[in-house]
Scaffold this motif. Structure first.
Motif, PDB file in Angstrom:
ATOM      1  N   GLU A 105       5.281  -4.530   4.771  1.00 20.67           N
ATOM      2  CA  GLU A 105       6.106  -5.126   3.716  1.00 20.67           C
ATOM      3  C   GLU A 105       5.742  -4.531   2.344  1.00 20.67           C
ATOM      4  OE1 GLU A 105       7.056  -9.522   1.746  1.00 20.67           O
ATOM      5  OE2 GLU A 105       5.694  -9.334   3.458  1.00 20.67           O
ATOM      6  N   ASP A 106       6.758  -4.055   1.632  1.00 20.64           N
ATOM      7  CA  ASP A 106       6.599  -3.484   0.292  1.00 20.64           C
ATOM      8  C   ASP A 106       5.671  -2.263   0.267  1.00 20.64           C
ATOM      9  OD1 ASP A 106       8.244  -5.478  -0.763  1.00 20.64           O
ATOM     10  OD2 ASP A 106       6.557  -6.843  -1.061  1.00 20.64           O
ATOM     11  N   ALA A 107       5.399  -1.675   1.430  1.00 19.24           N
ATOM     12  CA  ALA A 107       4.560  -0.472   1.474  1.00 19.24           C
ATOM     13  C   ALA A 107       5.429   0.769   1.304  1.00 19.24           C
ATOM     14  CB  ALA A 107       3.808  -0.410   2.797  1.00 19.24           C
ATOM     15  N   ASP A 108       4.856   1.816   0.745  1.00 20.47           N
ATOM     16  CA  ASP A 108       5.555   3.091   0.583  1.00 20.47           C
ATOM     17  C   ASP A 108       5.196   3.965   1.784  1.00 20.47           C
ATOM     18  OD1 ASP A 108       6.674   5.501  -0.114  1.00 20.47           O
ATOM     19  OD2 ASP A 108       5.836   5.540  -2.149  1.00 20.47           O
ATOM     20  N   VAL A 109       6.172   4.150   2.695  1.00 17.85           N
ATOM     21  CA  VAL A 109       5.918   4.906   3.924  1.00 17.85           C
ATOM     22  C   VAL A 109       6.680   6.236   3.942  1.00 17.85           C
ATOM     23  CG1 VAL A 109       5.361   2.887   5.317  1.00 17.85           C
ATOM     24  CG2 VAL A 109       7.746   3.611   5.108  1.00 17.85           C
ATOM     25  N   GLU A 110       7.094   6.706   2.779  1.00 17.02           N
ATOM     26  CA  GLU A 110       7.837   7.968   2.736  1.00 17.02           C
ATOM     27  C   GLU A 110       6.987   9.116   3.294  1.00 17.02           C
ATOM     28  OE1 GLU A 110      10.275  10.892  -0.369  1.00 17.02           O
ATOM     29  OE2 GLU A 110       9.613   8.891  -1.015  1.00 17.02           O
ATOM     30  N   GLY A 111       7.574   9.864   4.215  1.00 19.00           N
ATOM     31  CA  GLY A 111       6.892  11.008   4.791  1.00 19.00           C
ATOM     32  C   GLY A 111       5.841  10.666   5.836  1.00 19.00           C
ATOM     33  N   ALA A 112       5.715   9.393   6.204  1.00 20.27           N
ATOM     34  CA  ALA A 112       4.745   9.012   7.240  1.00 20.27           C
ATOM     35  C   ALA A 112       5.268   9.424   8.615  1.00 20.27           C
ATOM     36  CB  ALA A 112       4.472   7.518   7.194  1.00 20.27           C
ATOM     37  N   SER A 159       0.828  -1.216   0.000  1.00 24.07           N
ATOM     38  CA  SER A 159       0.000   0.000   0.000  1.00 24.07           C
ATOM     39  C   SER A 159       0.858   1.259   0.000  1.00 24.07           C
ATOM     40  CB  SER A 159      -0.931   0.011   1.221  1.00 24.07           C
ATOM     41  OG  SER A 159      -1.936  -0.960   1.103  1.00 24.07           O
ATOM     42  N   SER A 160       0.242   2.380  -0.422  1.00 26.67           N
ATOM     43  CA  SER A 160       0.931   3.662  -0.380  1.00 26.67           C
ATOM     44  C   SER A 160       0.462   4.412   0.865  1.00 26.67           C
ATOM     45  CB  SER A 160       0.630   4.492  -1.631  1.00 26.67           C
ATOM     46  OG  SER A 160       1.259   5.763  -1.528  1.00 26.67           O
ATOM     47  N   LEU A 161       1.424   4.701   1.757  1.00 28.79           N
ATOM     48  CA  LEU A 161       1.141   5.406   3.003  1.00 28.79           C
ATOM     49  C   LEU A 161       1.942   6.700   3.075  1.00 28.79           C
ATOM     50  CD1 LEU A 161       1.388   2.134   5.055  1.00 28.79           C
ATOM     51  CD2 LEU A 161      -0.676   3.514   4.998  1.00 28.79           C
ATOM     52  N   ARG A 162       2.215   7.248   1.922  1.00 29.27           N
ATOM     53  CA  ARG A 162       3.017   8.479   1.869  1.00 29.27           C
ATOM     54  C   ARG A 162       2.284   9.607   2.604  1.00 29.27           C
ATOM     55  NH1 ARG A 162       6.933   8.463  -2.428  1.00 29.27           N
ATOM     56  NH2 ARG A 162       6.788  10.730  -2.562  1.00 29.27           N
ATOM     57  N   GLY A 163       2.982  10.207   3.566  1.00 30.35           N
ATOM     58  CA  GLY A 163       2.410  11.319   4.306  1.00 30.35           C
ATOM     59  C   GLY A 163       1.338  10.935   5.311  1.00 30.35           C
ATOM     60  N   ALA A 164       1.134   9.647   5.542  1.00 30.95           N
ATOM     61  CA  ALA A 164       0.124   9.216   6.515  1.00 30.95           C
ATOM     62  C   ALA A 164       0.578   9.558   7.932  1.00 30.95           C
ATOM     63  CB  ALA A 164      -0.132   7.718   6.390  1.00 30.95           C
ATOM     64  N   ILE A 165      -0.371   9.675   8.838  1.00 30.60           N
ATOM     65  CA  ILE A 165      -0.058  10.021  10.225  1.00 30.60           C
ATOM     66  C   ILE A 165      -0.474   8.874  11.139  1.00 30.60           C
ATOM     67  CG2 ILE A 165      -0.472  11.652  12.101  1.00 30.60           C
ATOM     68  CD1 ILE A 165      -1.123  13.772   9.995  1.00 30.60           C
TER      69      ILE A 165
END
Length: 251
Positions: free
Chosen positions: A203-210, A185-191
């Protein structure tokens, strides 16, 4: 360090009848104690001695089992296999005939075991910007679901299947997301401020900026996150450094 073969040998020896006999027969002090007790017995000396022997046998067995289990747990620590680390799932077909399927509905049963009266399927649903703060969404199934920018503060997602979906900018502050999976999943910028994330897979998630400030993460969970190459950047809303909020060292 004690070897694995030693632990196995210890388990076999300590749990064997001969080893129990050695414990029960052991020190002369034990035999002396048995004799002293027998002197004060008015009758049935053989039965008394047999009772003491059985007591020693019970103690020996319990001690052997305890030592073996304790040693094994120290030598071979393993992370508990939670739903978040489950690799393969077999999901049923999507029921497109259900017109109310793509609605956020709070469970009235309770989140402990993600119990619901029917499958809670939000696959392929567009719920961008949804407001579901405090909802119990435990056991939800999401895949190719769009929840970007949603407000999910204090929501419950125990055992949630939340894979290959869009959670960019989603606010999970104070939520409980234990034993869930965000794989792919894409979690970019999530809080995830003060969010319970124990046993949850990224795993394999996009957590950039979380932002994971004060999130509850187990040591196994932290190790997995720190290895994620997208764990970098700053949260666009809070300004927090993503890697620092997890507690990882330099990348």
């Amino acid at each position: 360090m004690v070897s694995a073969s030693f632990v196995t040998l210890a388990a076999l020896v300590l749990s064997s009848p001969s080893a129990v006999g050695a414990f029960s027969a052991a020190p002369s002090n034990t035999q002396s104690t048995t004799r002293n007790v027998a002197l004060f017995s008015s009758s049935n000396n053989n039965e008394d001695n047999q009772g003491l022997t059985n007591s020693w046998r019970t103690v020996a067995q319990a001690t052997a089992l305890g030592l073996t289990m304790a040693t094994a747990s120290l030598l071979f620590p393993q992370a508990a296999l939670a739903d978040g680390q489950t690799k393969d799932f077999r999901l049923p077909p999507i029921d497109y005939a259900d017109k109310s399927r793509c609605e956020l509905k709070s469970s009235s049963i309770g989140q402990a075991n993600a119990a619901r009266d029917k499958l809670y399927d939000l696959r392929m649903c567009d719920l961008k910007g949804a407001q579901a703060g405090g909802f119990d969404l435990s056991g939800v199934i999401m895949s190719n679901t769009n929840l970007a920018g949603a407000k999910l503060e204090e929501a419950y997602f125990s055992k949630g299947y939340m894979r290959e979906s869009n959670f960019e900018g989603t606010d999970f502050t104070n939520a409980i997301i234990d034993r869930a999976s965000f794989k792919g999943s894409s979690l970019r910028g999530a809080i995830f401020k003060n969010t319970v994330l124990t046993g949850t897979s990224f795993e394999d998630a996009d957590v950039e900026g979380a932002d994971f400030t004060e999130a509850a993460l187990g040591s196994f969970d932290i190790r997995g996150l720190c290895k994620n190459p997208t764990l970098k950047g700053e949260n666009p809303t809070t300004g927090a450094d993503t890697r620092e909020t997890v507690g990882c060292g330099p990348s």
